[in-house]
Write an enzyme that holds these catalytic residues in place. Structure first.
Site, PDB file in Angstrom:
ATOM      1  N   HIS A   2      -7.745   0.064   9.499  1.00 28.04           N
ATOM      2  CA  HIS A   2      -6.771   0.614   8.553  1.00 28.04           C
ATOM      3  C   HIS A   2      -7.067   2.115   8.425  1.00 28.04           C
ATOM      4  CE1 HIS A   2      -4.274   0.000   4.732  1.00 28.04           C
ATOM      5  NE2 HIS A   2      -4.641   1.277   4.696  1.00 28.04           N
TER       6      HIS A   2
ATOM      7  N   CYS B  96      -3.720   6.431  -1.763  1.00 27.73           N
ATOM      8  CA  CYS B  96      -4.563   5.599  -2.621  1.00 27.73           C
ATOM      9  C   CYS B  96      -4.591   6.224  -3.999  1.00 27.73           C
ATOM     10  CB  CYS B  96      -5.985   5.487  -2.065  1.00 27.73           C
ATOM     11  SG  CYS B  96      -7.083   4.522  -3.141  1.00 27.73           S
TER      12      CYS B  96
ATOM     13  N   ASN C 187      -0.786   6.513   5.152  1.00 25.49           N
ATOM     14  CA  ASN C 187      -1.291   5.616   6.180  1.00 25.49           C
ATOM     15  C   ASN C 187      -0.763   6.012   7.558  1.00 25.49           C
ATOM     16  OD1 ASN C 187      -2.616   3.304   4.621  1.00 25.49           O
ATOM     17  ND2 ASN C 187      -0.630   3.421   3.617  1.00 25.49           N
TER      18      ASN C 187
ATOM     19  N   ASP D 113       0.825  -1.202   0.000  1.00 24.16           N
ATOM     20  CA  ASP D 113       0.000   0.000   0.000  1.00 24.16           C
ATOM     21  C   ASP D 113       0.863   1.258   0.000  1.00 24.16           C
ATOM     22  OD1 ASP D 113      -2.207   1.618   0.089  1.00 24.16           O
ATOM     23  OD2 ASP D 113      -2.647   1.285   2.191  1.00 24.16           O
TER      24      ASP D 113
END
Length: 326
Positions: free
Chosen positions: A218, A251, A260, A26
């Protein structure tokens, strides 16, 4: 100097948390340029050496979708020497699953959406159509003996639709559980959640028959709420928390999504609460500094910056003491 942070355990929180490290997948998927495969492999090895036991390695998506992860077939075999480390991989469809299983992957993740808008932006399908695609993927993975994680994005807010009704999130979570997903990760993709919202969703999921022990969280830190939201989830009994070394990531299909929750920031908080993670914060910080150097920019993690600054000051002081006195 006394070791910091000072440990003050909280009696109403879990004694141990499993960190699901997402930096290598990610985190790196949102980079403007692709990171060399050898650097990715070393990154994962360094994360494992720091004590992380679940490290999401890559994604078996079509290279046109996420070109930064187009080297999945080359990368995954380079991680075969890691013993005792779970290496989940993301798959978008049966083709991606076949590629992953052929290389020996036994931890699989599918990526669903709680909203129609993001399902169409990310998967080019309606919400229900995307769930229909995932159903045979999950069942085939389970038949192959793999453990399956279901990501649910936009659980707390959507850049096109705004507030996401809780029952809508619960419907998607229930559908993934019915397919056979062993674990669900609740994604705050654009970082708009607040602690009360987190607790309300977790409580509703329990009422709908989704137990806390299959849930992970998350969080993105767009509004500085990631740690507060994590604490709320811990209060509810959640023991799996996703985080990204150095705060890498975002993203590619939601432009308002920032990085994150940084793994180092999470570990600092958990250490202060007396919660075990098995992670060596010093080695983890060094790993994020190492990766930041390869990416050509400083880490956004506050803990990485603070500990790195402290180390630089200590090293400078040692050098000054070693200089000969006239």
């Amino acid at each position: 100097m006394t070791a910091l942070p000072m440990v003050v355990p909280a009696t109403d929180l879990p004694t141990r948390v499993r960190i699901h490290e997402v930096g290598a997948r990610d985190g790196l998927q949102n980079e403007k340029t692709s990171v060399p495969t050898e650097i990715k492999a070393e990154f994962v090895h360094r994360l494992a050496a720091a004590g992380l036991t679940t490290i999401e390695a890559t994604s078996f998506v079509h290279p046109a979708w996420v070109p930064q992860l187009a080297d999945a077939e080359d990368l995954f075999p380079l991680l075969g020497d890691l013993k005792g480390v779970a290496l989940p991989v993301l798959v978008p469809n049966r083709r991606g699953l076949d590629r992953a299983l052929a290389l020996g992957a036994r931890r699989i993740a599918v990526f669903a959406s709680a909203t129609e808008s993001f399902a169409r932006a990310n998967l080019n399908r309606s919400l229900d159509e995307s769930l229909a695609v995932f159903d045979p993927v999950v069942r085939q993975a389970k038949d192959a003996g793999a453990q399956v994680r279901g990501y649910v994005s936009m659980c707390f807010g959507d850049p096109w639709e705004g507030v996401v009704p809780l029952h809508q999130v619960a419907r998607v979570c229930t559908a993934l559980r019915d397919m056979g997903c062993d674990e669900l990760s609740l994604g705050d993709t654009i970082g708009v959640a607040t602690p009360g919202h987190v607790l309300e969703l977790l409580s509703l999921l329990n009422e709908e028959g989704v137990p806390t022990n299959v849930l992970g969280v998350h969080f993105h830190d767009t509004y500085g709420q990631a740690l507060a939201n994590t604490y709320a989830a811990l209060e509810h009994g959640v023991t799996t928390v996703d985080a990204s070394a150095g705060g890498l990531g975002g993203c590619p299909y939601a432009k308002s999504a920032t990085g994150n929750l940084a793994t180092e920031d999470l570990v600092w908080m958990l250490q202060g609460l007396g919660i075990e993670t098995g992670v060596d914060l010093g080695r983890l910080t060094a790993t994020s500094v190492w990766m930041a150097e390869r990416l050509g920019r400083p880490s956004p993690s506050r803990t990485v910056r603070a500990l790195s600054h402290q180390e630089n000051q200590e090293n400078q002081g040692d050098q000054e003491q070693e200089e000969p006195q006239e």
